[in-house]
Design a protein around this motif. Structure first.
Motif, mmCIF file in Angstrom:
data_model
loop_
_atom_site.group_PDB
_atom_site.id
_atom_site.type_symbol
_atom_site.label_atom_id
_atom_site.label_comp_id
_atom_site.label_asym_id
_atom_site.label_seq_id
_atom_site.Cartn_x
_atom_site.Cartn_y
_atom_site.Cartn_z
ATOM 1 N N ASP A 128 -47.855 87.303 -50.923
ATOM 2 C CA ASP A 128 -46.810 87.687 -49.979
ATOM 3 C C ASP A 128 -45.466 87.147 -50.459
ATOM 4 N N ASP A 129 -44.410 87.520 -49.746
ATOM 5 C CA ASP A 129 -43.052 87.151 -50.151
ATOM 6 C C ASP A 129 -42.551 85.855 -49.519
ATOM 7 N N LYS A 130 -43.431 85.122 -48.883
ATOM 8 C CA LYS A 130 -43.130 83.835 -48.251
ATOM 9 C C LYS A 130 -42.163 83.967 -47.081
ATOM 10 N N HIS A 131 -42.173 85.129 -46.429
ATOM 11 C CA HIS A 131 -41.311 85.288 -45.250
ATOM 12 C C HIS A 131 -41.807 84.397 -44.119
ATOM 13 N N VAL A 132 -40.889 83.960 -43.280
ATOM 14 C CA VAL A 132 -41.260 83.136 -42.137
ATOM 15 C C VAL A 132 -41.952 84.033 -41.118
ATOM 16 N N MET A 133 -43.184 83.703 -40.777
ATOM 17 C CA MET A 133 -43.949 84.475 -39.793
ATOM 18 C C MET A 133 -43.659 84.018 -38.373
ATOM 19 N N PHE A 134 -43.523 82.694 -38.196
ATOM 20 C CA PHE A 134 -43.313 82.151 -36.856
ATOM 21 C C PHE A 134 -42.840 80.710 -36.988
ATOM 22 N N THR A 135 -42.385 80.175 -35.876
ATOM 23 C CA THR A 135 -42.032 78.764 -35.770
ATOM 24 C C THR A 135 -43.036 78.100 -34.842
ATOM 25 N N ASP A 136 -43.575 76.982 -35.275
ATOM 26 C CA ASP A 136 -44.546 76.248 -34.466
ATOM 27 C C ASP A 136 -43.819 75.690 -33.240
ATOM 28 N N PRO A 137 -44.220 76.108 -32.032
ATOM 29 C CA PRO A 137 -43.526 75.639 -30.829
ATOM 30 C C PRO A 137 -43.764 74.153 -30.535
ATOM 31 N N ASN A 138 -44.766 73.568 -31.165
ATOM 32 C CA ASN A 138 -45.087 72.159 -30.922
ATOM 33 C C ASN A 138 -44.207 71.196 -31.714
ATOM 34 N N GLY A 140 -41.568 72.639 -34.180
ATOM 35 C CA GLY A 140 -40.398 73.330 -34.728
ATOM 36 C C GLY A 140 -40.490 73.706 -36.195
ATOM 37 N N GLU A 141 -41.643 73.484 -36.821
ATOM 38 C CA GLU A 141 -41.779 73.840 -38.236
ATOM 39 C C GLU A 141 -41.835 75.351 -38.422
ATOM 40 N N GLN A 142 -41.111 75.856 -39.427
ATOM 41 C CA GLN A 142 -41.210 77.271 -39.786
ATOM 42 C C GLN A 142 -42.425 77.444 -40.690
ATOM 43 N N CYS A 143 -43.175 78.508 -40.434
ATOM 44 C CA CYS A 143 -44.417 78.769 -41.146
ATOM 45 C C CYS A 143 -44.312 80.094 -41.896
ATOM 46 N N SER A 144 -44.602 80.061 -43.190
ATOM 47 C CA SER A 144 -44.405 81.216 -44.064
ATOM 48 C C SER A 144 -45.719 81.750 -44.600
ATOM 49 N N SER A 145 -45.788 83.058 -44.731
ATOM 50 C CA SER A 145 -46.971 83.728 -45.273
ATOM 51 C C SER A 145 -46.940 83.654 -46.797
ATOM 52 N N ILE A 146 -47.918 82.965 -47.378
ATOM 53 C CA ILE A 146 -48.014 82.824 -48.823
ATOM 54 C C ILE A 146 -48.846 83.953 -49.414
ATOM 55 N N TYR A 147 -49.967 84.273 -48.759
ATOM 56 C CA TYR A 147 -50.851 85.366 -49.159
ATOM 57 C C TYR A 147 -51.294 86.091 -47.897
ATOM 58 N N TYR A 148 -51.631 87.366 -48.056
ATOM 59 C CA TYR A 148 -52.203 88.113 -46.927
ATOM 60 C C TYR A 148 -53.384 88.931 -47.411
ATOM 61 N N ALA A 149 -54.321 89.117 -46.511
ATOM 62 C CA ALA A 149 -55.547 89.842 -46.828
ATOM 63 C C ALA A 149 -55.704 90.985 -45.841
ATOM 64 N N VAL A 150 -55.822 92.196 -46.358
ATOM 65 C CA VAL A 150 -56.045 93.391 -45.524
ATOM 66 C C VAL A 150 -57.169 94.193 -46.119
#
Length: 150
Positions: A128-138, A140-150
């Protein structure tokens, strides 16, 4: 006049070919850009201090912090995903196994870099392109997709 008579025939054929294609299972890529990911999917995600395996029932709508049933923590800290025989067990009893080539991060974004499976089926893993998928509400860390499986 000639084109207007052919348009309904062309459109009928186009619609039939689209309906016959399993669009839900395709990841569409063009010129190195992911245009859509429309299927059940799994993301291997890195946040600042930890890693997650995130299950998405609809991968085109997966940019939010996952529920406990849809996430799995494979290890403490940041995981190096480029391993054979990776495993993460969800609290639902489901598990995800992956094999990612050791040179996967040197590949082009969206290229096939490995394979995976859960209790039901196999998956193709792409970088994946390391885009930020979400921010951890607990925390505040931004979480990025490194790989994806479909």
């Amino acid at each position: 006049m000639f084109i207007s008579k052919l348009a309904p025939i062309y459109m009928t054929g186009l619609i039939a070919s689209v309906l016959a294609s399993p669009l839900e299972t395709l990841a569409v890529h063009t010129e190195g850009q992911a245009l859509a990911k429309r299927a059940e999917g799994i993301h291997l995600v890195n946040c600042r201090t930890y890693s997650l395996v995130v299950y998405c029932s609809n991968d085109s709508n997966c940019n939010f912090f996952p529920s406990d049933a849809n996430k799995c923590v494979p290890t403490k800290g940041i995981l190096t995903w480029e391993i054979p025989n990776g495993l993460c067990a969800f609290n639902t009893g489901e598990s995800f196994h992956w094999n990612i080539r050791s040179n996967a991060q040197s590949q082009e974004n969206y290229s096939v870099v490995g394979s995976g499976n859960n209790n039901e089926r196999g998956f193709v893993i792409r970088k994946d392109d390391k885009h930020v998928m979400f921010t951890d509400p607990n925390n505040g860390e931004q979480c990025s997709s490194i790989y994806y499986a479909v």
